[in-house]
Structure formats: C-alpha cells, structure tokens
Design a protein around this motif. Sequence first.
Motif, PDB file in Angstrom:
ATOM      1  N   PRO A   1     -13.959 -21.641  13.501  1.00 22.39           N
ATOM      2  CA  PRO A   1     -15.072 -20.686  13.421  1.00 22.39           C
ATOM      3  C   PRO A   1     -15.040 -19.709  14.600  1.00 22.39           C
ATOM      4  O   PRO A   1     -14.380 -19.973  15.609  1.00 22.39           O
ATOM      5  N   PRO A   2     -15.747 -18.598  14.491  1.00 25.79           N
ATOM      6  CA  PRO A   2     -15.731 -17.596  15.556  1.00 25.79           C
ATOM      7  C   PRO A   2     -16.104 -18.220  16.900  1.00 25.79           C
ATOM      8  O   PRO A   2     -16.997 -19.060  16.958  1.00 25.79           O
ATOM      9  N   HIS A   3     -15.387 -17.835  17.935  1.00 24.65           N
ATOM     10  CA  HIS A   3     -15.750 -18.288  19.277  1.00 24.65           C
ATOM     11  C   HIS A   3     -15.481 -17.159  20.248  1.00 24.65           C
ATOM     12  O   HIS A   3     -14.671 -16.269  19.980  1.00 24.65           O
ATOM     13  N   GLN A   4     -16.160 -17.226  21.389  1.00 23.26           N
ATOM     14  CA  GLN A   4     -16.159 -16.078  22.271  1.00 23.26           C
ATOM     15  C   GLN A   4     -15.026 -16.116  23.288  1.00 23.26           C
ATOM     16  O   GLN A   4     -14.682 -17.183  23.796  1.00 23.26           O
ATOM     17  N   ALA A   5     -14.446 -14.951  23.564  1.00 20.53           N
ATOM     18  CA  ALA A   5     -13.489 -14.775  24.655  1.00 20.53           C
ATOM     19  C   ALA A   5     -13.886 -13.473  25.329  1.00 20.53           C
ATOM     20  O   ALA A   5     -13.770 -12.416  24.717  1.00 20.53           O
ATOM     21  N   GLY A   6     -14.395 -13.568  26.550  1.00 20.50           N
ATOM     22  CA  GLY A   6     -14.967 -12.383  27.183  1.00 20.50           C
ATOM     23  C   GLY A   6     -16.137 -11.922  26.339  1.00 20.50           C
ATOM     24  O   GLY A   6     -16.963 -12.737  25.915  1.00 20.50           O
ATOM     25  N   GLN A   7     -16.180 -10.617  26.013  1.00 20.42           N
ATOM     26  CA  GLN A   7     -17.246 -10.106  25.149  1.00 20.42           C
ATOM     27  C   GLN A   7     -16.833 -10.161  23.677  1.00 20.42           C
ATOM     28  O   GLN A   7     -17.617  -9.839  22.799  1.00 20.42           O
ATOM     29  N   ALA A   8     -15.598 -10.544  23.430  1.00 21.00           N
ATOM     30  CA  ALA A   8     -15.065 -10.468  22.065  1.00 21.00           C
ATOM     31  C   ALA A   8     -15.266 -11.776  21.307  1.00 21.00           C
ATOM     32  O   ALA A   8     -15.425 -12.841  21.900  1.00 21.00           O
ATOM     33  N   TRP A   9     -15.225 -11.671  19.971  1.00 23.63           N
ATOM     34  CA  TRP A   9     -15.254 -12.847  19.109  1.00 23.63           C
ATOM     35  C   TRP A   9     -13.866 -13.057  18.515  1.00 23.63           C
ATOM     36  O   TRP A   9     -13.282 -12.122  17.962  1.00 23.63           O
ATOM     37  N   VAL A  10     -13.360 -14.287  18.642  1.00 23.71           N
ATOM     38  CA  VAL A  10     -12.026 -14.606  18.150  1.00 23.71           C
ATOM     39  C   VAL A  10     -12.148 -15.149  16.726  1.00 23.71           C
ATOM     40  O   VAL A  10     -12.950 -16.054  16.465  1.00 23.71           O
ATOM     41  N   LEU A  11     -11.363 -14.588  15.813  1.00 27.95           N
ATOM     42  CA  LEU A  11     -11.432 -14.956  14.394  1.00 27.95           C
ATOM     43  C   LEU A  11     -10.118 -15.582  13.945  1.00 27.95           C
ATOM     44  O   LEU A  11      -9.037 -15.151  14.350  1.00 27.95           O
ATOM     45  N   HIS A  12     -10.217 -16.591  13.084  1.00 36.92           N
ATOM     46  CA  HIS A  12      -9.038 -17.312  12.607  1.00 36.92           C
ATOM     47  C   HIS A  12      -9.278 -17.690  11.149  1.00 36.92           C
ATOM     48  O   HIS A  12     -10.420 -17.797  10.713  1.00 36.92           O
ATOM     49  N   ALA A  13      -8.182 -17.882  10.388  1.00 39.86           N
ATOM     50  CA  ALA A  13      -8.370 -18.129   8.953  1.00 39.86           C
ATOM     51  C   ALA A  13      -7.377 -19.140   8.387  1.00 39.86           C
ATOM     52  O   ALA A  13      -6.899 -18.978   7.271  1.00 39.86           O
ATOM     53  N   SER A  14      -7.018 -20.177   9.150  1.00 39.67           N
ATOM     54  CA  SER A  14      -6.031 -21.171   8.707  1.00 39.67           C
ATOM     55  C   SER A  14      -4.651 -20.532   8.525  1.00 39.67           C
ATOM     56  O   SER A  14      -4.378 -19.485   9.106  1.00 39.67           O
ATOM     57  N   ARG A  15      -3.798 -21.134   7.711  1.00 39.50           N
ATOM     58  CA  ARG A  15      -2.441 -20.605   7.572  1.00 39.50           C
ATOM     59  C   ARG A  15      -1.953 -20.714   6.131  1.00 39.50           C
ATOM     60  O   ARG A  15      -2.596 -21.338   5.301  1.00 39.50           O
ATOM     61  N   GLN A  16      -0.813 -20.135   5.879  1.00 34.78           N
ATOM     62  CA  GLN A  16      -0.138 -20.208   4.582  1.00 34.78           C
ATOM     63  C   GLN A  16      -1.023 -19.713   3.446  1.00 34.78           C
ATOM     64  O   GLN A  16      -0.884 -20.138   2.308  1.00 34.78           O
ATOM     65  N   GLY A  17      -1.973 -18.851   3.783  1.00 39.08           N
ATOM     66  CA  GLY A  17      -2.849 -18.286   2.763  1.00 39.08           C
ATOM     67  C   GLY A  17      -3.771 -19.303   2.124  1.00 39.08           C
ATOM     68  O   GLY A  17      -4.239 -19.104   1.005  1.00 39.08           O
ATOM     69  N   GLN A  18      -4.050 -20.390   2.840  1.00 36.83           N
ATOM     70  CA  GLN A  18      -4.912 -21.423   2.268  1.00 36.83           C
ATOM     71  C   GLN A  18      -6.349 -20.957   2.111  1.00 36.83           C
ATOM     72  O   GLN A  18      -7.103 -21.503   1.310  1.00 36.83           O
ATOM     73  N   GLY A  19      -6.712 -19.973   2.896  1.00 39.71           N
ATOM     74  CA  GLY A  19      -8.062 -19.442   2.784  1.00 39.71           C
ATOM     75  C   GLY A  19      -8.174 -18.150   3.552  1.00 39.71           C
ATOM     76  O   GLY A  19      -7.262 -17.781   4.294  1.00 39.71           O
ATOM     77  N   LEU A  20      -9.281 -17.439   3.322  1.00 34.21           N
ATOM     78  CA  LEU A  20      -9.487 -16.225   4.112  1.00 34.21           C
ATOM     79  C   LEU A  20     -10.849 -16.285   4.772  1.00 34.21           C
ATOM     80  O   LEU A  20     -11.771 -16.937   4.274  1.00 34.21           O
ATOM     81  N   THR A  21     -10.931 -15.625   5.902  1.00 30.01           N
ATOM     82  CA  THR A  21     -12.192 -15.547   6.629  1.00 30.01           C
ATOM     83  C   THR A  21     -12.797 -14.178   6.352  1.00 30.01           C
ATOM     84  O   THR A  21     -12.123 -13.162   6.486  1.00 30.01           O
ATOM     85  N   ILE A  22     -14.052 -14.220   5.911  1.00 32.46           N
ATOM     86  CA  ILE A  22     -14.768 -12.971   5.656  1.00 32.46           C
ATOM     87  C   ILE A  22     -15.839 -12.823   6.729  1.00 32.46           C
ATOM     88  O   ILE A  22     -16.610 -13.755   6.963  1.00 32.46           O
ATOM     89  N   VAL A  23     -15.837 -11.699   7.385  1.00 28.89           N
ATOM     90  CA  VAL A  23     -16.809 -11.478   8.453  1.00 28.89           C
ATOM     91  C   VAL A  23     -17.676 -10.279   8.107  1.00 28.89           C
ATOM     92  O   VAL A  23     -17.180  -9.155   8.004  1.00 28.89           O
ATOM     93  N   ASP A  24     -18.963 -10.541   7.892  1.00 26.18           N
ATOM     94  CA  ASP A  24     -19.913  -9.441   7.721  1.00 26.18           C
ATOM     95  C   ASP A  24     -20.298  -8.954   9.105  1.00 26.18           C
ATOM     96  O   ASP A  24     -20.807  -9.731   9.915  1.00 26.18           O
ATOM     97  N   VAL A  25     -20.028  -7.691   9.348  1.00 24.95           N
ATOM     98  CA  VAL A  25     -20.291  -7.127  10.675  1.00 24.95           C
ATOM     99  C   VAL A  25     -21.506  -6.207  10.574  1.00 24.95           C
ATOM    100  O   VAL A  25     -21.519  -5.277   9.773  1.00 24.95           O
ATOM    101  N   TYR A  26     -22.529  -6.520  11.355  1.00 28.80           N
ATOM    102  CA  TYR A  26     -23.714  -5.663  11.446  1.00 28.80           C
ATOM    103  C   TYR A  26     -23.628  -4.927  12.773  1.00 28.80           C
ATOM    104  O   TYR A  26     -23.857  -5.503  13.820  1.00 28.80           O
TER     105      TYR A  26
ATOM    106  N   THR B   1     -32.514 -19.184  11.953  1.00 27.42           N
ATOM    107  CA  THR B   1     -31.881 -18.140  12.758  1.00 27.42           C
ATOM    108  C   THR B   1     -32.845 -16.995  12.993  1.00 27.42           C
ATOM    109  O   THR B   1     -33.528 -16.555  12.088  1.00 27.42           O
ATOM    110  N   VAL B   2     -32.851 -16.547  14.216  1.00 22.99           N
ATOM    111  CA  VAL B   2     -33.741 -15.447  14.586  1.00 22.99           C
ATOM    112  C   VAL B   2     -33.159 -14.151  14.028  1.00 22.99           C
ATOM    113  O   VAL B   2     -31.955 -13.928  14.074  1.00 22.99           O
ATOM    114  N   GLN B   3     -34.009 -13.329  13.490  1.00 16.81           N
ATOM    115  CA  GLN B   3     -33.553 -12.015  13.032  1.00 16.81           C
ATOM    116  C   GLN B   3     -33.213 -11.173  14.257  1.00 16.81           C
ATOM    117  O   GLN B   3     -33.824 -11.320  15.300  1.00 16.81           O
ATOM    118  N   THR B   4     -32.261 -10.313  14.090  1.00 14.46           N
ATOM    119  CA  THR B   4     -31.932  -9.453  15.218  1.00 14.46           C
ATOM    120  C   THR B   4     -31.771  -8.036  14.713  1.00 14.46           C
ATOM    121  O   THR B   4     -31.322  -7.813  13.587  1.00 14.46           O
TER     122      THR B   4
END
Length: 507
Positions: free
Chosen positions: A224-249, A318-321
């Motif tokens: 799952p997303p985790h922070q590095a500096g101010q950035a969020w690191v994204l990962h989606a497994s391997r071999q096309g087993q799945g995809l990560t969809i990120v809704d960005v607001y 979750t708090v609305q933002t």
Amino acid sequence: MRCFLAVLALTLGLGCSRGQPKKDPAGSDAPSLRLAVVTDLKGYLEPCGCTSEPLGGIDRLAAQIRALREGPAPVVFLIAGDTFFDTAELEPVRVDQANRNAKTLAGILDELEVDAVLPGRRDRAQPPEALDVLRQGSRGSWLAMETDAEVLQIEAGSLRLAVVGVRPGAERDSVAVVVGPAQAESDLTIALVDGSRRDANRIGAVDGVDFVLHGGLDEDEPIPPHQAGQAWVLHASRQGQGLTIVDVYRKKKKEPFVDRSEWSRSERASQIDRQIEDLSARITAWEKSGDVDAADLEAQRRRLVEMKKERQALDAPTVQTDGNALFATWIPLSKKAPKDRQVEKLMREHDKVVNAANRVAFAGLEPPLLGPDDIAYVGSAACAGCHQTAYAWWRNHAHGVAYLTLQQRNKEYNLDCVGCHVTGYDQPGGSTVTHNLDLALVNVGCESCHGPGAAHAKDAEKVGILRDTPESMCVVCHTPEHSDLFDYDAFRKTIVVPGHGLPPMVR
Ligand code: HEC
Ligand code: HEC
Ligand code: HEC
Ligand code: HEC
C-alpha cells in the motif's frame, strides 16, 4: 460520485481483498485524475494457469484500463520496472520466443495508450536491436533510456503532470537537477523508479516529487502507499497480477498529499493488531515471571496504551479534507475479472504464431545423446502390456492428459510450458520441444517418476526399474511457482491407488 464508484466496482468485478473504494474520501466531486499503475510486468501476457488461483492476464488488465477511461476522471497509465523481459541474458534458444512475446506485449500496451514506461534493468540488458524494434512500435514513451533522468509532460484534464523516468542507479543529484525545473512548471510530479526500497526512498526525498512508482522490487504482494519524504510510493505487485488505481484529489499546489486509502488503513490496522497481541503476551509473561524491573514494565504498559489508541483512531471515520488527498486500491486480476475480447484475440493469435514458429525452428532438435550408463525413454504405452491396471489409471489421471492441457491452448511448442508437461524433457534419450518419439513421450508418463524404462520394458526379468519415487523427482515440475499447493505426502497418496501401487480392487 458515490454511485459512480459502486457502479464501477460492479463493472470491474472487483473482488478485492485489500479493500475497495467504499465511499468517496474527499468530498463529492470526481478525482482530479486517476493513476493506473503497473510494476514489474516482466513480459507476462498471462499467468501459466498451473496454480490454484492464477492472477494476471493482459486481457484482464486491458478491461480495467478501458473501464477506467469510461469514468469521469482523466486516466494516466504508467508502468515501471522490467516490463518486456523477465531474464537479462536469454538462453540462445529462447531469444526468438522472448522477443516475439515482448513485441506482442508492446503492441497491446500501445493499443491501451500507456502514457509512459520506465523499462527495468532486465529490459535494458537486451541487445539494442531488439529494443529498437520494440520502441519503434511504441507510441507510449520509454523514459530515461539515454539519460539518468528524463521528463515527459502530460496534460490530464486541467492538470499538467511532469512524469520523470529515473534510470536504475541514477545519482540523486542528477535526478534533482531534472526534477527542479519540471516540477516548477507542473501541478503534479511523478517519478518512475526501478530499484530497491532505498532507491525509491531516495528519489521520493527529492524536493517536489509527489509520487514514486516503485518498479524493481519483483514482489507478489502489492504494497500500500507509504511515504518517502513528501512523496507517496506506489507499488502494484508483479507479472501483471494486479494493478493499483490511485484516485488523486489535487486541490492546492505545493501541498503534501494525505493518504485516505482503505487499503493502507486496513494494512496498518492488522499490523498494529499483531503488535498489540505480541506486546500483551510479553507483558503477561513478564508479570508472571516477576523478575522484570517495575519501571521497565510500566514503560511497556504505557507503550501498549499508545498502540491501542492508535488502533482506535484507525477505526474512526475518515475525516473529509479539502486539501490534497490520494485514495489507492489494488485490483487483483483473478479468473473472475472480465477480459477485453479484442486483446484476448491478439493473445490467442500470438500463441498460434509462437507454436507454429517453434515447431519449424526446432524441427529436428534432438535430446542429449545417451551416455554409456544411460537408459533411454520409451513412453508409457510400452508399459501398458504388462502393467494394464497402472496404465488404465494413469490415462485418466492429470499426468496422462498434461499435454492435452497445452494443446488446447496452442502452447505445446511453447518453451515456457512444454518441459513439465512431457516425459524426459532434455534428458539423454528423452524428449525436446519437437522430439517425442511420435507422441510416445508426451504427457507426464510413467518414466517421469519411475525413470527411463527402455531396458526394463525390453527385458523385465533381467532389468528392474525404480519403484518408489522420492520427492526430489516431483519438485522438478511441482515447483512453488507452478504448484503452490504441492505437498509430497498428500499428493503422493492420491497417486498410489488400487491398480497402481496398491492391490487392484477385488469385487
Ligand atoms: C514385459 C513386461 C513388462 C513391461 C513392458 C514393463 N514391465 Fe514393469 N515390471 C514387469 C515385471 C514382471 C515386474 C516385476 C514383478 C512385479 O513386481 O510386478 C515389473 C515391475 C515394475 C515396477 C516395480 C519395481 C519394483 O522394484 O518393485 C515398476 C515401477 C515398473 N515395473 C514400471 C514399469 C514401467 C514404467 C514400464 C514402462 C517403461 C514397465 N514397467 C514395463 C514387467 C514389465
Ligand atoms: C515432468 C513433470 C512432473 C513430474 C516429475 C511430476 N508431476 Fe505431477 N503434475 C505435473 C503436471 C504438468 C500436472 C498437471 C497436468 C494437467 O492437469 O495438465 C501434474 C499434476 C499432478 C497431480 C494432480 C493435481 C491435481 O490438482 O489434480 C498430482 C496429485 C501430482 N501431479 C503428483 C505428483 C507427484 C506425487 C509426483 C512425484 C512422485 C509428480 N506429480 C511428479 C507434472 C509433473
Ligand atoms: C516448472 C514446471 C511447469 C511449467 C514450466 C509449466 N507447468 Fe503447467 N503445471 C505444472 C504442474 C506441476 C501442474 C500441476 C499443479 C498442481 O496441481 O499443483 C501444472 C498445471 C497446469 C495447468 C492446470 C491443469 C488443470 O487442468 O488443472 C495448466 C492449464 C497448465 N499447467 C498450463 C501451463 C502452461 C500454459 C504453461 C506455460 C505457460 C505451463 N503450464 C508451464 C508444471 C509446469
Ligand atoms: C507421479 C509419479 C508416478 C507416475 C506418473 C507413475 N507412477 Fe507408478 N508408482 C509411483 C509411486 C509413488 C508408486 C508407489 C511406490 C511404492 O509403493 O513403493 C508407484 C508404484 C508403481 C508400481 C509398483 C506397484 C504395483 O502396483 O505393482 C508399478 C508397477 C508402477 N508404479 C507402474 C507405473 C506405470 C506403468 C505407470 C505409467 C502408466 C506409472 N507407474 C506412473 C509413482 C508414479
């Protein structure tokens, strides 16, 4: 928006165990954009189909991408890490098949309008001619092939994105030099990385980076997303087993993003649950033993209270933002996930082409010659006359139809498959991808377990044959990757039956 997600979840057939979007996290409007993220695809057009729950398939990925594009938010499709090849140095016999595979994949990704690809180290290790062919057929930009870092500007709705490809092993400074001006001119900066966790964190810490796509981990479990500096690191497994969809607001420039993903929340919750359980047990043990310092014990109790507080906070709604937020979901591409028919057709065509090409290219390919102490293979039919009940059992067992499994898929000449679905593959006096003694050695025959049997079959009085088969013989084929549930005792039990290893049933 709430309805939309529910409808989308239905049409996508999300059976997601990591938590799927339940409600809109950041207000009632659509996300500013959606990132579709794939990492470490490694040339997989589809899973082999050997395991209990195969995941993956570029046709299933295609269906997801096309459904996303029907949605209200602009979609940006990005890939990082080894994408076209899973081996840096291909065995010479495999070169043609692997290149053909990569070309089919590149064509399909092109159809799906992938926005940017950061090829991984194994991709880059291929000969330049092979890469040139693939690149010529790819509209989507391959990044950082010639330089340490390269920027691609993308428009997504009203936003300007800087997508920065970072070459494996690139120096942080040379990346920062490129990111600096790029992020100043854009609303969102995404770095595509191929490397270790340390590499991803290093690039995440570069000023102005909002997201890091982390290729190169080569791990099944999506993170799952985790922070590095101010950035969020994204990962989606391997071999096309799945995809990560990120809704960005994306509401405000230069503001950090808040992660509102149910996926991260539930992962963190189960992590703390484990820690709480662990610490509670230890505290109880310390209390019993009585030989732990009272102050130390008190400190541990306070730690436990803190943990429980954090755990409770995770259960709060979750708090609305109205600030910047992301909402990530991992979609496993299981058998239930829908397929894109057009892409599926291309894959089936591909299988036929590979089969036909290999059949010609390897015609006449002989197995290693017999050494003075080697015995040749003869095939199961030669055993049938004297071991009728065993033969009758075997014919109806999975081993007896293993080749049909491949033939039905046009994969019986596929070098990735044939070795484990035939008998004596690449053994002295055995089989090759084309050489099988007129089909006598196809399927997983008696000799796969009992060893080559030409001498015994010719003169059973004089020459014996291996009776019991050790686990080491099974795991040549029953590898974790192809037989996830393999358990020697349990599997062996099912093949030692009346007529084969046990006395025939008497009625
Ligand atoms: C000409 C007849 C004949 C043929 C053909 C033949 N066998 Fe046998 N096999 C025998 C006889 C006889 C025995 C010894 C008696 C017994 O244990 O049933 C035997 C025993 C065996 C055993 C048990 C060995 C042991 O030590 O207990 C195995 C396993 C076996 N055969 C496998 C095969 C396989 C595999 C093939 C084909 C490659 C084959 N046999 C072909 C006649 C044959
Ligand atoms: C040459 C490769 C190979 C060897 C060696 C091999 N297997 Fe298999 N096995 C397969 C393949 C391939 C299948 C699936 C065939 C199919 O359904 O198309 C299979 C299927 C099976 C199945 C059926 C599984 C199911 O879900 O129905 C059992 C049980 C099994 N193997 C047990 C064994 C045992 C035990 C050994 C060792 C004594 C062994 N196998 C050795 C390739 C092999
Ligand atoms: C390393 C050996 C190995 C390779 C390579 C391999 N298989 Fe298999 N395959 C197996 C084994 C072992 C099984 C049985 C697994 C089990 O039941 O635990 C199996 C089972 C299968 C099954 C399930 C059969 C059924 O009816 O349940 C399919 C389909 C299959 N393989 C297709 C393929 C294809 C297609 C390829 C190439 C892309 C391939 N295999 C490559 C070893 C292999
Ligand atoms: C997946 C591995 C496997 C395959 C394939 C296999 N066997 Fe066996 N076989 C075994 C095992 C395990 C035993 C049990 C050995 C024991 O009891 O010591 C056995 C036992 C035997 C025996 C001795 C016991 C008896 O029933 O007389 C014979 C003969 C035999 N097999 C013949 C065959 C023949 C013929 C074939 C092909 C038609 C075949 N086997 C296919 C694993 C296999």
